[in-house]
Motif scaffolding. Structure first.
Motif, mmCIF file in Angstrom:
data_model
loop_
_atom_site.group_PDB
_atom_site.id
_atom_site.type_symbol
_atom_site.label_atom_id
_atom_site.label_comp_id
_atom_site.label_asym_id
_atom_site.label_seq_id
_atom_site.Cartn_x
_atom_site.Cartn_y
_atom_site.Cartn_z
ATOM 1 N N LEU A 102 0.848 -1.292 0.007
ATOM 2 C CA LEU A 102 -0.058 0.113 -0.044
ATOM 3 C C LEU A 102 0.831 1.315 0.044
ATOM 4 N N VAL A 103 0.587 2.083 -0.811
ATOM 5 C CA VAL A 103 1.370 3.451 -1.069
ATOM 6 C C VAL A 103 0.538 4.392 -0.979
ATOM 7 N N GLU A 104 0.699 5.184 0.038
ATOM 8 C CA GLU A 104 -0.152 6.675 0.368
ATOM 9 C C GLU A 104 0.786 7.783 -0.399
ATOM 10 N N TRP B 12 -1.323 -2.724 6.222
ATOM 11 C CA TRP B 12 -1.052 -1.183 6.456
ATOM 12 C C TRP B 12 -0.073 -0.639 5.381
ATOM 13 N N GLY B 13 -0.420 0.537 5.042
ATOM 14 C CA GLY B 13 0.519 1.529 4.418
ATOM 15 C C GLY B 13 1.575 1.866 5.371
ATOM 16 N N GLN B 14 2.614 2.594 4.824
ATOM 17 C CA GLN B 14 3.814 3.180 5.749
ATOM 18 C C GLN B 14 3.316 4.443 6.262
ATOM 19 N N GLY B 15 2.306 5.122 5.813
ATOM 20 C CA GLY B 15 1.768 6.402 6.384
ATOM 21 C C GLY B 15 2.223 7.609 5.610
ATOM 22 N N THR B 16 1.433 8.479 5.897
ATOM 23 C CA THR B 16 1.768 9.705 5.287
ATOM 24 C C THR B 16 1.627 10.992 6.274
ATOM 25 N N GLN B 17 2.134 11.877 6.362
ATOM 26 C CA GLN B 17 2.164 13.046 7.465
ATOM 27 C C GLN B 17 1.304 13.995 6.972
ATOM 28 N N TYR C 201 -2.592 6.611 7.834
ATOM 29 C CA TYR C 201 -2.346 5.229 7.224
ATOM 30 C C TYR C 201 -3.372 4.625 6.535
ATOM 31 N N CYS C 202 -3.003 4.206 5.213
ATOM 32 C CA CYS C 202 -3.977 3.382 4.534
ATOM 33 C C CYS C 202 -4.123 1.916 5.081
ATOM 34 N N TYR C 203 -5.247 1.579 5.118
ATOM 35 C CA TYR C 203 -5.629 -0.183 5.481
ATOM 36 C C TYR C 203 -6.575 -0.823 4.410
ATOM 37 N N LEU C 204 -6.042 -2.018 4.246
ATOM 38 C CA LEU C 204 -6.580 -2.808 3.270
ATOM 39 C C LEU C 204 -7.201 -4.040 4.104
ATOM 40 N N ARG C 205 -8.369 -4.474 3.845
ATOM 41 C CA ARG C 205 -8.909 -5.731 4.582
ATOM 42 C C ARG C 205 -9.431 -6.540 3.421
ATOM 43 N N ARG C 206 -8.495 -7.736 3.479
ATOM 44 C CA ARG C 206 -9.069 -8.700 2.282
ATOM 45 C C ARG C 206 -10.405 -9.567 2.642
ATOM 46 N N ALA C 207 -10.868 -10.408 1.744
ATOM 47 C CA ALA C 207 -11.990 -11.182 2.159
ATOM 48 C C ALA C 207 -11.796 -12.109 3.381
ATOM 49 N N THR C 208 -10.521 -12.499 3.490
ATOM 50 C CA THR C 208 -10.155 -13.582 4.564
ATOM 51 C C THR C 208 -10.157 -12.750 5.758
ATOM 52 N N LEU C 209 -10.332 -11.365 5.703
ATOM 53 C CA LEU C 209 -10.172 -10.499 7.050
ATOM 54 C C LEU C 209 -8.929 -9.979 7.480
ATOM 55 N N THR C 210 -7.914 -10.723 6.713
ATOM 56 C CA THR C 210 -6.316 -10.240 7.013
ATOM 57 C C THR C 210 -6.079 -8.693 6.420
ATOM 58 N N GLY C 211 -5.576 -8.191 7.513
ATOM 59 C CA GLY C 211 -5.277 -6.549 7.128
ATOM 60 C C GLY C 211 -4.023 -6.360 7.006
#
Length: 115
Positions: free
Chosen positions: A4-6, A105-110, A93-103
């Protein structure tokens, strides 16, 4: 792996606007939801906004000011932030949750909002 790239963070004056973008790549599979969290210094990470299908959910402090949207074809999620306040200052922080519910995270942007 999921990456994940913010982008889009920065410094803005109170009352201003910023738009954050997040692009997901890699072994994404089926996405259950994508969204944004933030963490200010000395505070816990908190929900900003999340979108799952046609459903959206916002943190109480950003309702009416922030809007989340998603481009499913490009595996991207966006956060339009208006009427920014100094208390919105945080790492987002960007967050993605897959259908398997595994989450993931991106590295964050200020995001810094000056008064």
């Amino acid at each position: 792996q999921v990456r994940l790239v913010e982008s889009g963070g920065g410094l803005v004056q109170a009352g201003g606007s910023l738009r954050l973008s997040c692009a997901a790549s890699g072994n994404i599979g089926s996405i259950n939801g994508m969204g944004w969290y933030r963490q200010a210094p000395g505070k816990q990470r908190e929900l900003v906004a999340i979108i799952s299908g046609t459903n959206t959910d916002y943190g109480d402090s950003v309702k009416g000011r922030f809007t989340i949207s998603r481009d499913n074809a490009k595996n991207m999620v966006f956060l339009q932030m208006n009427s920014l306040k100094p208390e919105d200052t945080a790492v987002y922080y960007c967050y993605l949750r897959r259908a398997t519910l595994t989450g993931y995270w991106g590295q964050g942007t200020q995001v810094t909002v000056s008064s």
